[in-house]
Design an enzyme around this catalytic site. Structure first.
Site, PDB file in Angstrom:
ATOM      1  N   ASP A  11       0.967  -1.238  -0.005  1.00 48.21           N
ATOM      2  CA  ASP A  11      -0.091  -0.091  -0.072  1.00 48.21           C
ATOM      3  C   ASP A  11       0.890   1.187   0.018  1.00 48.21           C
ATOM      4  O   ASP A  11       1.720   1.539   1.144  1.00 48.21           O
ATOM      5  CB  ASP A  11      -1.166   0.110   1.132  1.00 48.21           C
ATOM      6  CG  ASP A  11      -1.841   1.208   1.418  1.00 48.21           C
ATOM      7  OD1 ASP A  11      -1.814   2.101   0.563  1.00 48.21           O
ATOM      8  OD2 ASP A  11      -2.687   1.158   2.032  1.00 48.21           O
ATOM      9  N   ASP A 106      -3.207   1.974  -5.786  1.00 48.47           N
ATOM     10  CA  ASP A 106      -1.921   2.098  -4.929  1.00 48.47           C
ATOM     11  C   ASP A 106      -2.002   0.764  -3.970  1.00 48.47           C
ATOM     12  O   ASP A 106      -0.921   0.716  -3.120  1.00 48.47           O
ATOM     13  CB  ASP A 106      -1.764   3.281  -4.346  1.00 48.47           C
ATOM     14  CG  ASP A 106      -2.635   3.376  -2.942  1.00 48.47           C
ATOM     15  OD1 ASP A 106      -3.865   2.853  -2.835  1.00 48.47           O
ATOM     16  OD2 ASP A 106      -2.104   3.996  -1.853  1.00 48.47           O
ATOM     17  N   GLU A 107      -2.609  -0.070  -4.173  1.00 48.34           N
ATOM     18  CA  GLU A 107      -2.655  -1.365  -3.070  1.00 48.34           C
ATOM     19  C   GLU A 107      -3.009  -2.537  -3.934  1.00 48.34           C
ATOM     20  O   GLU A 107      -3.839  -2.660  -4.883  1.00 48.34           O
ATOM     21  CB  GLU A 107      -4.226  -1.222  -2.349  1.00 48.34           C
ATOM     22  CG  GLU A 107      -3.909  -0.973  -0.705  1.00 48.34           C
ATOM     23  CD  GLU A 107      -5.377  -0.710  -0.104  1.00 48.34           C
ATOM     24  OE1 GLU A 107      -5.898  -1.855   0.134  1.00 48.34           O
ATOM     25  OE2 GLU A 107      -5.926   0.293  -0.219  1.00 48.34           O
TER      26      GLU A 107
END
Ligand code: DCP
Ligand code: MG
Length: 366
Positions: A11, A106-107
């Site tokens: 993350d 983003d994860e």
């Protein structure tokens, strides 16, 4: 013996804000947010850690953020850039595994069980991913390493920002005992409060509640609570997950009985929905608005409408209000739960131009 997996949850730290700072280094060290303008009813997409010290966070009205932190800089988002960076993260991930399940730009979850590098050490793989992201992309990501998705996601938050945390298989039992239940994905304010009233604050407490009691109280989710309290999560990492819808819902402590209260409840849900949707807006576009109503007697109804193609904003509150006004009389009873959602269609590679549309959505239609 059950099969042992090695999962990494990655993350990025204050993702949009970090990318903006990388592009514009004089922003470094100052409280910074990415979002819509305060004077145009904008909302914050994310804030860097300097700004978070003032209480600024995602989905907050920009005006409120400015009130909390008068020196806050708010810059507009650049979704295409974030999408490019996300693809670059994935290029790095793919050097270690193909089993990658993105949760947002983003994860992602990575299943590195079959990765032979670093003598099979998932912790060393995660460290290498973090090192490469820093070196090649000049950004930081945090990582959680664990035997399953649930624990990996908890772990990536443990040493955030710019940190990593490993929960080895033989540490799971010890780790979950003190883990607060609100760290469980899906346990929001309402569920946490229900559990608290049952005397349950930690997963250790939760282990003391019988499965039948949990199922009676929480339905299907009861089984999930039972499992995660013991650090068990059998969900596989699913490479190319396609979403069909996104929704937010809330159960109210007191039933809603009048339309004005209904409308303000709905408006709150829409802010939350916008925040959730923005995280995936690069990959999906909405096709329908959906509302769900659960009445005080637990019967429920849903209603959806197709979005016009006239460029109307999906989150037009008036249209959601109308949907509810149409659906509510079907039951004509007090309402205990309200949900708002969107049916989604994946974007094709050629749809990138449409991205600029979403910049407007940081400023909700009034
Ligand atoms: N985002 C958004 N609206 C929200 C939440 C997030 O637009 N309500 C966007 C902005 C974030 C990005 O998604 O930068 C990733 O979301 P995260 O929840 O991972 O938050 P950050 O990466 O910003 O911060 P953290 O360091 O807590 O992961
Ligand atoms: Mg993040």
């Amino acid at each position: 013996m059950p099969e042992q997996r090695k999962i990494i949850h990655v993350d990025a730290d204050s993702f949009y804000a970090s990318v903006e700072t990388r592009e514009n280094p004089q922003l470094a060290g100052k409280p910074l947010a990415v979002g819509g303008r305060a004077d145009r009813r904008g909302v914050i997409a994310t804030a860097n850690y300097e700004a978070r010290k003032f209480g600024v966070h995602s989905a907050m009205a920009s005006a409120r953020a400015m009130a909390l932190c008068p020196s806050l800089l708010i810059v507009p988002p650049h979704f295409e850039l974030y999408r490019t960076v996300s693809a670059q993260f994935h290029d790095i991930f793919r050097d270690f595994t193909d089993l990658i399940e993105p949760l947002s730009l983003d994860e992602a979850y990575l299943d590195v069980s079959d990765c032979e590098q670093f003598q099979g050490s998932a912790t060393l793989v995660a460290a290498e991913i973090r090192r490469r992201v820093r070196q090649e992309l000049d950004l930081t990501v945090s990582a959680g390493i664990a035997p399953n998705k649930f624990l990996a996601k908890v772990a990536s938050d443990w040493e955030k920002p710019d940190g990593m945390f490993t929960i080895a298989p033989d540490q799971v039992a010890q780790f979950v005992v003190d883990l607060p239940v609100n760290k469980i994905n899906g346990v929001g304010r309402v569920t946490a409060e229900k559990l608290r009233r049952m005397g349950v604050v930690s997963c250790g407490d939760l282990q003391g509640v019988e499965l039948t009691a949990l199922v009676k109280r929480f339905g299907k989710y009861g089984q999930r609570l039972f499992d995660v309290a013991r650090g068990i999560d059998k969900r596989r990492v699913q490479p190319s997950r396609v979403r069909k819808s996104i929704s937010v819902e809330r159960t109210y402590n007191e039933d809603i009985v009048a339309m004005p209260a209904m409308e303000s409840a709905l408006d709150e849900l829409l802010v939350e929905l916008a925040g959730r949707f923005l995280k995936i807006a690069d990959r999906y576009f909405p096709t329908k608005r959906v509302i769900k109503i659960k009445y005080s007697d637990f019967t429920q109804t849903t209603l959806e409408e197709t979005l016009g193609d006239s460029g109307e904003p999906w989150n037009d509150p008036q249209r959601f209000h109308r949907l509810v006004a149409t659906a509510w009389p079907r039951g004509a009873k007090p309402v205990r739960l309200l949900g708002a959602g969107l049916r989604l269609q994946p974007r094709g590679e050629g749809d990138l131009d449409q991205l600029s549309l979403f910049e407007d959505q940081l400023e909700p239609a009034v």
